[in-house]
Design a protein around this motif. Structure first.
Motif, PDB file in Angstrom:
ATOM      1  N   ALA A 348       5.759  33.091  -2.641  1.00  0.00           N
ATOM      2  CA  ALA A 348       4.566  33.371  -2.176  1.00  0.00           C
ATOM      3  C   ALA A 348       4.103  34.734  -2.348  1.00  0.00           C
ATOM      4  CB  ALA A 348       4.161  32.616  -1.066  1.00  0.00           C
ATOM      5  N   ILE A 349       2.888  34.367  -3.120  1.00  0.00           N
ATOM      6  CA  ILE A 349       2.579  35.910  -3.393  1.00  0.00           C
ATOM      7  C   ILE A 349       1.563  36.073  -2.715  1.00  0.00           C
ATOM      8  CG2 ILE A 349       1.173  37.407  -4.647  1.00  0.00           C
ATOM      9  CD1 ILE A 349       1.938  35.663  -6.737  1.00  0.00           C
ATOM     10  N   SER A 350       1.787  37.867  -1.705  1.00  0.00           N
ATOM     11  CA  SER A 350       0.767  38.222  -0.328  1.00  0.00           C
ATOM     12  C   SER A 350      -0.011  38.580  -0.621  1.00  0.00           C
ATOM     13  CB  SER A 350       1.624  38.872   1.065  1.00  0.00           C
ATOM     14  OG  SER A 350       2.804  39.694   0.259  1.00  0.00           O
ATOM     15  N   SER A 351       0.573  39.555  -2.159  1.00  0.00           N
ATOM     16  CA  SER A 351      -0.941  40.713  -2.791  1.00  0.00           C
ATOM     17  C   SER A 351      -0.488  41.403  -3.902  1.00  0.00           C
ATOM     18  CB  SER A 351      -0.862  42.192  -0.704  1.00  0.00           C
ATOM     19  OG  SER A 351       0.667  42.745  -1.786  1.00  0.00           O
ATOM     20  N   VAL A 352      -1.535  41.821  -4.732  1.00  0.00           N
ATOM     21  CA  VAL A 352      -1.312  41.972  -5.835  1.00  0.00           C
ATOM     22  C   VAL A 352      -1.713  43.218  -5.855  1.00  0.00           C
ATOM     23  CG1 VAL A 352      -2.239  41.361  -8.068  1.00  0.00           C
ATOM     24  CG2 VAL A 352      -1.150  40.103  -6.943  1.00  0.00           C
ATOM     25  N   GLU A 353      -1.859  44.327  -6.454  1.00  0.00           N
ATOM     26  CA  GLU A 353      -2.252  45.875  -6.639  1.00  0.00           C
ATOM     27  C   GLU A 353      -2.251  45.737  -8.429  1.00  0.00           C
ATOM     28  OE1 GLU A 353      -0.411  49.651  -6.539  1.00  0.00           O
ATOM     29  OE2 GLU A 353      -1.894  50.171  -5.111  1.00  0.00           O
ATOM     30  N   ILE A 354      -3.384  46.436  -9.064  1.00  0.00           N
ATOM     31  CA  ILE A 354      -3.329  46.566 -10.050  1.00  0.00           C
ATOM     32  C   ILE A 354      -3.701  48.152 -10.287  1.00  0.00           C
ATOM     33  CG2 ILE A 354      -4.899  45.581 -12.416  1.00  0.00           C
ATOM     34  CD1 ILE A 354      -5.242  43.059 -10.433  1.00  0.00           C
ATOM     35  N   VAL A 355      -3.711  48.725 -11.041  1.00  0.00           N
ATOM     36  CA  VAL A 355      -3.941  50.320 -11.447  1.00  0.00           C
ATOM     37  C   VAL A 355      -4.600  50.376 -13.136  1.00  0.00           C
ATOM     38  CG1 VAL A 355      -2.847  52.883 -11.542  1.00  0.00           C
ATOM     39  CG2 VAL A 355      -2.008  50.687  -9.839  1.00  0.00           C
ATOM     40  N   TYR A 356      -5.049  50.509 -13.355  1.00  0.00           N
ATOM     41  CA  TYR A 356      -6.515  50.945 -14.577  1.00  0.00           C
ATOM     42  C   TYR A 356      -5.456  52.417 -14.953  1.00  0.00           C
ATOM     43  CZ  TYR A 356      -7.357  46.391 -14.450  1.00  0.00           C
ATOM     44  OH  TYR A 356      -7.609  45.165 -13.406  1.00  0.00           O
ATOM     45  N   ASP A 357      -5.041  52.582 -15.852  1.00  0.00           N
ATOM     46  CA  ASP A 357      -4.809  54.591 -16.010  1.00  0.00           C
ATOM     47  C   ASP A 357      -4.865  54.371 -16.796  1.00  0.00           C
ATOM     48  OD1 ASP A 357      -2.868  56.678 -16.866  1.00  0.00           O
ATOM     49  OD2 ASP A 357      -2.197  56.700 -14.820  1.00  0.00           O
ATOM     50  N   GLY A 358      -6.111  55.965 -17.086  1.00  0.00           N
ATOM     51  CA  GLY A 358      -7.111  56.115 -17.996  1.00  0.00           C
ATOM     52  C   GLY A 358      -7.738  55.761 -18.643  1.00  0.00           C
ATOM     53  N   LEU A 359      -8.085  55.677 -20.571  1.00  0.00           N
ATOM     54  CA  LEU A 359      -9.533  55.266 -21.176  1.00  0.00           C
ATOM     55  C   LEU A 359      -9.712  54.284 -20.365  1.00  0.00           C
ATOM     56  CD1 LEU A 359      -8.522  56.247 -24.798  1.00  0.00           C
ATOM     57  CD2 LEU A 359     -10.306  57.628 -22.845  1.00  0.00           C
ATOM     58  N   VAL A 360      -8.532  52.601 -19.982  1.00  0.00           N
ATOM     59  CA  VAL A 360      -9.113  51.784 -19.972  1.00  0.00           C
ATOM     60  C   VAL A 360      -9.355  51.713 -18.543  1.00  0.00           C
ATOM     61  CG1 VAL A 360      -6.990  51.219 -18.546  1.00  0.00           C
ATOM     62  CG2 VAL A 360      -8.031  49.092 -19.269  1.00  0.00           C
ATOM     63  N   SER A 361      -9.596  52.591 -17.510  1.00  0.00           N
ATOM     64  CA  SER A 361     -10.489  52.790 -16.026  1.00  0.00           C
ATOM     65  C   SER A 361     -11.502  52.818 -16.307  1.00  0.00           C
ATOM     66  CB  SER A 361      -9.774  54.240 -15.535  1.00  0.00           C
ATOM     67  OG  SER A 361     -10.058  55.158 -16.191  1.00  0.00           O
ATOM     68  N   ASP A 362     -11.724  52.991 -17.484  1.00  0.00           N
ATOM     69  CA  ASP A 362     -13.488  53.013 -17.078  1.00  0.00           C
ATOM     70  C   ASP A 362     -14.776  51.963 -18.258  1.00  0.00           C
ATOM     71  OD1 ASP A 362     -13.895  55.693 -16.176  1.00  0.00           O
ATOM     72  OD2 ASP A 362     -13.364  56.733 -18.254  1.00  0.00           O
ATOM     73  N   MET A 363     -13.298  51.055 -18.581  1.00  0.00           N
ATOM     74  CA  MET A 363     -14.055  49.583 -18.500  1.00  0.00           C
ATOM     75  C   MET A 363     -14.073  48.550 -17.998  1.00  0.00           C
ATOM     76  SD  MET A 363     -10.646  48.854 -21.702  1.00  0.00           S
ATOM     77  CE  MET A 363     -10.323  50.272 -23.432  1.00  0.00           C
ATOM     78  N   ASN A 364     -14.619  47.164 -18.391  1.00  0.00           N
ATOM     79  CA  ASN A 364     -14.701  46.209 -17.391  1.00  0.00           C
ATOM     80  C   ASN A 364     -13.601  45.810 -17.082  1.00  0.00           C
ATOM     81  OD1 ASN A 364     -16.317  43.716 -16.550  1.00  0.00           O
ATOM     82  ND2 ASN A 364     -16.624  43.367 -18.019  1.00  0.00           N
ATOM     83  N   THR A 365     -13.372  46.471 -15.249  1.00  0.00           N
ATOM     84  CA  THR A 365     -12.048  46.282 -15.299  1.00  0.00           C
ATOM     85  C   THR A 365     -11.947  44.792 -14.585  1.00  0.00           C
ATOM     86  OG1 THR A 365     -12.651  47.450 -12.694  1.00  0.00           O
ATOM     87  CG2 THR A 365     -10.965  48.630 -14.965  1.00  0.00           C
ATOM     88  N   LYS A 366     -13.934  44.497 -13.850  1.00  0.00           N
ATOM     89  CA  LYS A 366     -13.661  43.161 -13.124  1.00  0.00           C
ATOM     90  C   LYS A 366     -13.271  42.057 -13.811  1.00  0.00           C
ATOM     91  CE  LYS A 366     -16.873  40.393 -11.510  1.00  0.00           C
ATOM     92  NZ  LYS A 366     -18.371  39.739 -10.332  1.00  0.00           N
TER      93      LYS A 366
END
Length: 534
Positions: A348-366
């Motif tokens: 069972a997964i308790s948590s998820v962390e997603i890191v957006y690094d660089g140019l992708v961080s300015d995109m529609n991360t939703k």
């Protein structure tokens, strides 16, 4: 010119009026879907097609649909739509994944009571002029243990109803967190434990490679004598011949079956067996549910055709036209990262962390986060899409965090996914190269450069001589061609990984041969929604 929609199955007049109120021209022909030749003849006149289950949207229909932009299914199942063909032609396929949850859950509860008290058989006997009071000795549900297999949207409602009936509710779901279980007032258990403890077992899991035939001879042997089983989910979850044998022997005291391996079910090994209650896939069949999904699909299709808004799309994320050229390759990468984690994670997964690094961080991360979650959950829930995935994750109590940061390495952009379970933490990172293809660049903290293909194999092993030769030899002997082979390790003699991109699926027998090597820690087959190279 106003967009034009064909309604080829039975939708309510209220739903049809929604199209008209939103400026969409509607052609309401509720019986046309049964006439595939006539549908093929007229489909090129419409921008949208609203259906239930009777209309079959085949590759041939899609090929003839020169104007078609969207297919809307009033309901969750889209088995009657050729989604790959629709996607290839740019046709959006929408469904309504949450409109009939309460109705299906209530049907499961009704089946539990029907089986516990033998209501259908008692009714038939009494109306036949018999008075067999002693024959129909039932059991109470109060105080009994209810085992819920699959505790998502529908399963969690059944669990809550079970708690309200003063049953002891235990549940198995790979994505159910301890926090969510506590919130529901139920006990989270492993599947084997559920089989051993439950007096009643109710199935609410989708059909996947992992769940197909999950109730079989071996599973039934683990269960209590006198267990009662209800299935209002998918027919193929139960091996009907095995259940029939268990019912005849008395191992299983009763069963409530709403779905069958083959539908319409005109015959089944379960028919005619005492204390088997059968219904013709009525889980979603209430006036309220049918109205809810009809109204929802009309609103979604009208919003798309008049305003370009995309909701509950099976084959397309919620992305604007301006974002699409840049974002779409990263959406595919995000799905692949989630799919990798989902296929290698069994707890069972308790948590998820997603890191957006660089140019992708300015995109529609939703949209990107939704894509990650869809890929992650799809290994267990086949019907998930990018809109429903965040909802399903929240239902399972999965904590989701996003982090955005400036470029921190050699890549202009990359996404890193970290999944935390009760037993371990695992991570995977990837990027998109200039050719637009997604690649894995790090797994378990080990750097790697691996092209992502439709069929792959992931191994973890001790860093020792002979692993490359082992994999090449075993796969070669089995006739499996390796298109690409990437290795990585954290240090000499330490932990190592391998990713093999293969031309065809690898059988469990072949993987078992790999796993038998003393230095191999695990070997898992992977599948990604990446078209094979021609």
């Amino acid at each position: 010119m106003a967009p034009r929609v064909l309604v080829s199955d039975k939708l309510s007049e209220t739903a049809v009026q929604i199209f008209r109120d939103r400026g969409v021209e509607v052609d309401f022909q509720p019986n046309l879907g049964k006439d595939k030749d006539k549908l093929l003849e007229v489909i090129d006149q419409y921008d949208g097609l609203a259906i239930r289950s009777a209309t079959k949207v085949t590759e041939k229909i899609i090929a003839a649909a020169s104007r078609l932009k969207v297919v809307g299914r009033a309901g969750i199942g889209v088995d009657n739509v050729d989604i790959p063909a629709a996607s290839k032609k740019g046709i959006i396929v929408m469904n309504t994944p949450f409109g009939n949850s309460i109705t299906t859950a209530e049907h499961a509860i009704a089946m539990i009571f029907a089986v516990a008290r033998q209501i259908p058989a008692a009714d038939a006997s009494t109306q036949a002029g018999k008075w067999e009071k002693s024959r129909f000795m039932g059991v109470e549900v109060t105080g009994k243990t209810l085992g819920v297999v699959g505790c998502g949207n529908i399963g969690s409602i059944v669990a809550q109803r079970g708690v309200g009936l003063r049953m002891r509710v235990i549940a198995f779901d790979p994505f159910l967190s301890q926090e969510r279980a506590t919130q529901l007032g139920i006990e989270k258990v492993e599947l084997d434990d559920l089989f051993k403890r439950a007096d009643f077992i109710t199935l609410h899991t989708p059909m996947t490679d992992k769940t197909r035939g999950m109730i079989n001879k071996d599973a039934l042997a683990q269960m209590k004598d006198g267990v009662r089983i209800v299935n209002c989910a998918r027919g193929g979850l139960i091996v009907e011949a095995d259940l029939a044998e268990a019912l005849k022997s008395g191992k299983v005291a009763g069963a409530g079956i709403d779905v069958f391996e083959t539908e319409p079910a005109t015959e089944s090994p379960l028919f005619g067996i005492e204390n088997v209650v059968c219904t013709p896939h009525l889980g979603a069949s209430t006036t309220e549910a049918q109205e809810n999904v009809a109204l929802q699909v009309a609103e979604q299709m009208a919003d798309y055709l008049t305003r370009g808004a995309v909701s509950n799309a099976i084959n397309m994320p919620s992305i604007t036209a301006e974002e699409a050229p840049i974002l779409t390759p990263f959406v595919k990468l995000a799905e692949c990262l989630g799919a990798f984690a989902g296929q290698v994670t069994e707890e069972a997964i308790s948590s998820v962390e997603i890191v957006y690094d660089g140019l992708v961080s300015d995109m529609n991360t939703k949209a990107l986060t939704s894509a990650v979650l869809a890929g992650l959950i799809r290994s267990q829930v086949a019907d998930v899409n990018m809109v429903s995935a965040p909802i399903m994750a929240r239902e399972r109590g999965i904590q989701i965090t996003e982090a955005k940061r400036d470029k921190s390495g050699v890549f202009d952009s990359f996404i890193k996914l970290t999944v935390v379970t009760e037993k371990q933490t695992r991570s995977v990172a990837g990027t998109v190269f200039s050719d637009g293809k997604p690649r894995f660049i790090q797994i378990k903290g080990i750097n790697i450069d691996a092209e992502i293909g439709e069929h792959m194999v992931y191994t973890t092993n001790n860093d020792a001589p002979g692993i490359i030769g082992l994999l090449g030899t075993v796969f070669g002997k089995a006739g499996v061609n390796i298109a690409n082979f990437q290795l990585g390790r954290n240090r000499p003699g330490g932990d190592a990984i391998a990713l093999l991109y293969v031309d065809s699926p690898v059988s469990n027998e072949v993987l078992d041969e790999v796993r038998a090597h003393k230095e191999i820690l695990s070997a898992k087959p992977l599948k990604f929604d990446i078209p094979p190279v021609a």
